[in-house]
Write an enzyme that holds these catalytic residues in place. Structure first.
Site, PDB file in Angstrom:
ATOM      1  N   ARG A  70       8.388  -2.803  14.419  1.00  0.00           N
ATOM      2  CA  ARG A  70       8.050  -3.994  15.206  1.00  0.00           C
ATOM      3  C   ARG A  70       8.943  -4.017  16.431  1.00  0.00           C
ATOM      4  O   ARG A  70      10.171  -3.928  16.320  1.00  0.00           O
ATOM      5  CB  ARG A  70       8.249  -5.275  14.391  1.00  0.00           C
ATOM      6  CG  ARG A  70       8.035  -6.540  15.244  1.00  0.00           C
ATOM      7  CD  ARG A  70       7.759  -7.796  14.443  1.00  0.00           C
ATOM      8  NE  ARG A  70       8.899  -8.330  13.742  1.00  0.00           N
ATOM      9  CZ  ARG A  70       9.028  -9.634  13.408  1.00  0.00           C
ATOM     10  NH1 ARG A  70       8.101 -10.507  13.730  1.00  0.00           N
ATOM     11  NH2 ARG A  70      10.085 -10.049  12.732  1.00  0.00           N
ATOM     12  N   VAL A  96       6.150 -19.255  10.799  1.00  0.00           N
ATOM     13  CA  VAL A  96       7.283 -19.962  11.397  1.00  0.00           C
ATOM     14  C   VAL A  96       7.017 -20.240  12.873  1.00  0.00           C
ATOM     15  O   VAL A  96       7.062 -21.390  13.336  1.00  0.00           O
ATOM     16  CB  VAL A  96       8.589 -19.172  11.210  1.00  0.00           C
ATOM     17  CG1 VAL A  96       9.732 -19.885  11.936  1.00  0.00           C
ATOM     18  CG2 VAL A  96       8.923 -19.007   9.727  1.00  0.00           C
ATOM     19  N   ASP A  97       6.743 -19.197  13.638  1.00  0.00           N
ATOM     20  CA  ASP A  97       6.478 -19.393  15.065  1.00  0.00           C
ATOM     21  C   ASP A  97       5.153 -20.105  15.301  1.00  0.00           C
ATOM     22  O   ASP A  97       4.986 -20.821  16.292  1.00  0.00           O
ATOM     23  CB  ASP A  97       6.502 -18.046  15.793  1.00  0.00           C
ATOM     24  CG  ASP A  97       7.914 -17.549  16.028  1.00  0.00           C
ATOM     25  OD1 ASP A  97       8.708 -18.272  16.645  1.00  0.00           O
ATOM     26  OD2 ASP A  97       8.245 -16.442  15.571  1.00  0.00           O
ATOM     27  N   GLU A 150       0.918 -15.742  15.691  1.00  0.00           N
ATOM     28  CA  GLU A 150       1.991 -16.729  15.750  1.00  0.00           C
ATOM     29  C   GLU A 150       1.693 -17.857  16.733  1.00  0.00           C
ATOM     30  O   GLU A 150       2.606 -18.607  17.100  1.00  0.00           O
ATOM     31  CB  GLU A 150       3.308 -16.041  16.142  1.00  0.00           C
ATOM     32  CG  GLU A 150       3.753 -14.978  15.149  1.00  0.00           C
ATOM     33  CD  GLU A 150       5.012 -14.255  15.585  1.00  0.00           C
ATOM     34  OE1 GLU A 150       6.096 -14.633  15.104  1.00  0.00           O
ATOM     35  OE2 GLU A 150       4.906 -13.323  16.412  1.00  0.00           O
ATOM     36  N   ARG A 177      14.375 -16.297  -4.150  1.00  0.00           N
ATOM     37  CA  ARG A 177      14.669 -16.491  -5.578  1.00  0.00           C
ATOM     38  C   ARG A 177      13.492 -17.109  -6.330  1.00  0.00           C
ATOM     39  O   ARG A 177      13.465 -17.086  -7.562  1.00  0.00           O
ATOM     40  CB  ARG A 177      15.909 -17.373  -5.752  1.00  0.00           C
ATOM     41  CG  ARG A 177      17.210 -16.718  -5.292  1.00  0.00           C
ATOM     42  CD  ARG A 177      18.405 -17.609  -5.592  1.00  0.00           C
ATOM     43  NE  ARG A 177      19.665 -16.963  -5.240  1.00  0.00           N
ATOM     44  CZ  ARG A 177      20.217 -16.999  -4.051  1.00  0.00           C
ATOM     45  NH1 ARG A 177      19.608 -17.661  -3.075  1.00  0.00           N
ATOM     46  NH2 ARG A 177      21.353 -16.389  -3.806  1.00  0.00           N
ATOM     47  N   LEU A 183      10.423  -9.571   1.933  1.00  0.00           N
ATOM     48  CA  LEU A 183      11.735  -9.620   2.570  1.00  0.00           C
ATOM     49  C   LEU A 183      12.796  -8.838   1.813  1.00  0.00           C
ATOM     50  O   LEU A 183      13.859  -8.550   2.373  1.00  0.00           O
ATOM     51  CB  LEU A 183      12.186 -11.080   2.708  1.00  0.00           C
ATOM     52  CG  LEU A 183      11.303 -11.960   3.606  1.00  0.00           C
ATOM     53  CD1 LEU A 183      11.736 -13.415   3.501  1.00  0.00           C
ATOM     54  CD2 LEU A 183      11.346 -11.487   5.054  1.00  0.00           C
ATOM     55  N   ASP A 185      12.628 -10.087  15.643  1.00  0.00           N
ATOM     56  CA  ASP A 185      13.349 -11.242  15.099  1.00  0.00           C
ATOM     57  C   ASP A 185      14.502 -10.878  14.169  1.00  0.00           C
ATOM     58  O   ASP A 185      15.502 -11.591  14.110  1.00  0.00           O
ATOM     59  CB  ASP A 185      12.379 -12.162  14.359  1.00  0.00           C
ATOM     60  CG  ASP A 185      11.637 -13.091  15.308  1.00  0.00           C
ATOM     61  OD1 ASP A 185      11.971 -13.106  16.511  1.00  0.00           O
ATOM     62  OD2 ASP A 185      10.720 -13.794  14.849  1.00  0.00           O
ATOM     63  N   ASP A 226     -25.197  -7.446 -12.933  1.00  0.00           N
ATOM     64  CA  ASP A 226     -26.193  -6.743 -12.127  1.00  0.00           C
ATOM     65  C   ASP A 226     -25.458  -6.002 -11.015  1.00  0.00           C
ATOM     66  O   ASP A 226     -24.229  -5.897 -11.030  1.00  0.00           O
ATOM     67  CB  ASP A 226     -27.236  -7.716 -11.565  1.00  0.00           C
ATOM     68  CG  ASP A 226     -26.606  -8.836 -10.736  1.00  0.00           C
ATOM     69  OD1 ASP A 226     -25.417  -8.716 -10.346  1.00  0.00           O
ATOM     70  OD2 ASP A 226     -27.300  -9.836 -10.465  1.00  0.00           O
ATOM     71  N   THR A 273       9.986  -5.712   6.135  1.00  0.00           N
ATOM     72  CA  THR A 273      10.767  -5.592   7.368  1.00  0.00           C
ATOM     73  C   THR A 273      12.245  -5.411   7.049  1.00  0.00           C
ATOM     74  O   THR A 273      12.760  -5.939   6.069  1.00  0.00           O
ATOM     75  CB  THR A 273      10.598  -6.843   8.240  1.00  0.00           C
ATOM     76  OG1 THR A 273      10.870  -8.014   7.456  1.00  0.00           O
ATOM     77  CG2 THR A 273       9.192  -6.938   8.799  1.00  0.00           C
TER      78      THR A 273
END
Length: 433
Positions: free
Chosen positions: A84, A191-192, A158, A236, A259, A52, A388, A16
């Site tokens: 989105r 999250v949601d 969500e 990270r 991300l 978002d 097999d 996104t």
């Protein structure tokens, strides 16, 4: 597993990027940059995110930016493009805005829709809510003379309602009263989902929600769709991202939200078979990869020790000692070790089984052997694994993934040849055909 309705059988990466950035001279700078990604940095599915990731006050401008950037650069983007857009199961006003943005972006005269494969709908509720979104797609297709069902619809799970709705998809898809066969991806939004479930953790961190990931993978498999995990926010923590993907892949969820372009690279490579095979040793607390030293698999830790004394061996694993003869030691080490096959190993085994099958043999034994070295003591181990038809079909999953990637991502051909060699790539594209 239900028959899949779309050409893509696998999606590794769902990337996104904000459609409009406030305070910038070029508010479309993020999606303009993302549209230029190529090779392993380019996702299988790129999501210009007008929900978002984009401030509510910027979303109308974000829709304009999607049109501009996709019309200009969409033809050359190597993955699929799925913007989105806004939606909410409890907000008619938000759903109305969704319809307006759909009509705006899908207008053929603006030149973007020919490069757009579908749209991602967030915050869905029960199955009737999914049908409302599907009806908007059908209205847009009829408004602009597009084939009904030609625009794919992906949804983000969500809420508890959406999670339960996945269980009814098999019954609902294909009914003449809807076009839910346009569904493509089921994407977790932890999250949601956490907010909807009113979940609390002592640190405020997100629960891992393994049940949700399992249910999404199961729902996708039952309905012939593709499951994708949600975002891993600690960008990270590369090792944590890899562990999350490994856990997901064991559930049949081969795709994950990315991300950053760095996460895209990790997620593009993660489900592919490794370049080289490796041996793992169970130390009692974890599996560690042994080091290959001139064909000998060496353990260099302190959780496992091995001593030899006149043909008798003392093996210690996490403090538990056993005195064993050579045959007993081999059996014990076989229980503690596992082999992770390389792409070349998998292709070799499949070619050998295909040859045996053509010759009328239904099952063959495949030997795995290695020399292990622990504390300077070497011991040879080997075992036979029966292959097999069922084993062969299970081994086809990573090969089918590779074939799907190779067919749909020509921009990654050079990367894949560098990773495996041209010979292994050619052979991998031939097995199972």
């Amino acid at each position: 597993m239900a028959e899949r309705k779309h050409d893509r059988e696998f999606v590794r990466t769902f990337f996104t990027s904000p459609t409009a950035v406030q305070g910038e001279e070029d508010s479309a700078k993020m999606i303009r940059s993302a549209s230029g990604l190529r090779g392993m940095q380019a996702p299988d599915v790129w999501v210009p995110d007008n929900e978002d990731a984009t401030a509510p006050s910027m979303r109308d401008e974000g829709a304009d930016n999607i049109v501009e950037v996709v019309a200009e650069n969409g033809a050359d983007f190597p993955g699929e493009i799925h913007p989105r857009i806004v939606w909410h199961r409890d907000s008619p006003a938000t759903r109305y805005q969704c319809l307006q943005h759909l009509l705006q972006i899908a207008d053929p005269e603006k030149g973007a829709i020919e490069h757009i494969d579908g749209f991602v709908i967030p915050e869905v509720g029960d199955i009737d809510d999914w049908k409302k979104a599907d009806e908007f797609f059908t209205i847009v297709e009829n408004e602009y003379g597009l084939d009904e069902g030609s625009l794919k619809m992906s949804v983000i799970i969500e809420s508890g309602q959406a999670e339960l709705a996945m269980g009814t998809l098999r019954e609902e898809m294909g009914k003449p009263t809807n076009n839910l066969e346009r569904l493509f991806l089921l994407v977790d939004g932890e999250v949601d989902y956490t907010k909807d479930m009113r979940a609390i953790t002592p640190t405020g961190a997100l629960p891992e929600w393994p049940e949700l990931r399992h249910n999404t993978s199961r729902g996708a498999s039952a309905a012939g769709l593709i499951a994708v995990d949600g975002p891993y926010d600690d960008i990270r923590d590369v090792e944590g991202y890899r562990e999350r993907m490994t856990d997901n892949q064991a559930k049949g969820m081969l795709g994950i939200w990315s991300l950053t372009p760095g996460q895209v690279v990790e997620a593009n490579k993660s489900p592919l078979p490794p370049q080289t095979g490796s041996w793992l040793l169970d130390t009692g607390t974890q599996q560690v990869e042994l080091t290959d030293e001139d064909g000998v698999q060496v353990y260099d830790g302190d959780r496992v020790s091995l001593e030899e004394d006149g043909g008798s061996y003392t093996l210690s694993v996490g403090g538990d000692e056993q005195t064993l003869d050579e045959d007993e030691l081999r059996e014990e080490l076989l229980d503690l070790t596992e082999y992770v096959p390389s792409m070349d190993d998998i292709v070799d085994s499949m070619e050998e089984f295909e040859a045996a099958r053509e010759g009328g043999t239904g099952a063959i034994a495949m030997e795995q052997s290695a020399t292990l070295r622990i504390d300077g003591v070497e011991i040879d181990v080997s075992n036979d694994r029966m292959w097999d038809e069922a084993t062969y079909q299970a081994a086809m999953t990573p090969i089918k993934l590779f074939q799907d990637v190779y067919e749909n991502r020509p921009d990654q051909h050079e990367d894949l040849a560098d990773l495996y060699s041209e010979d292994v790539v050619d052979r991998a594209m031939s097995v199972g055909q």
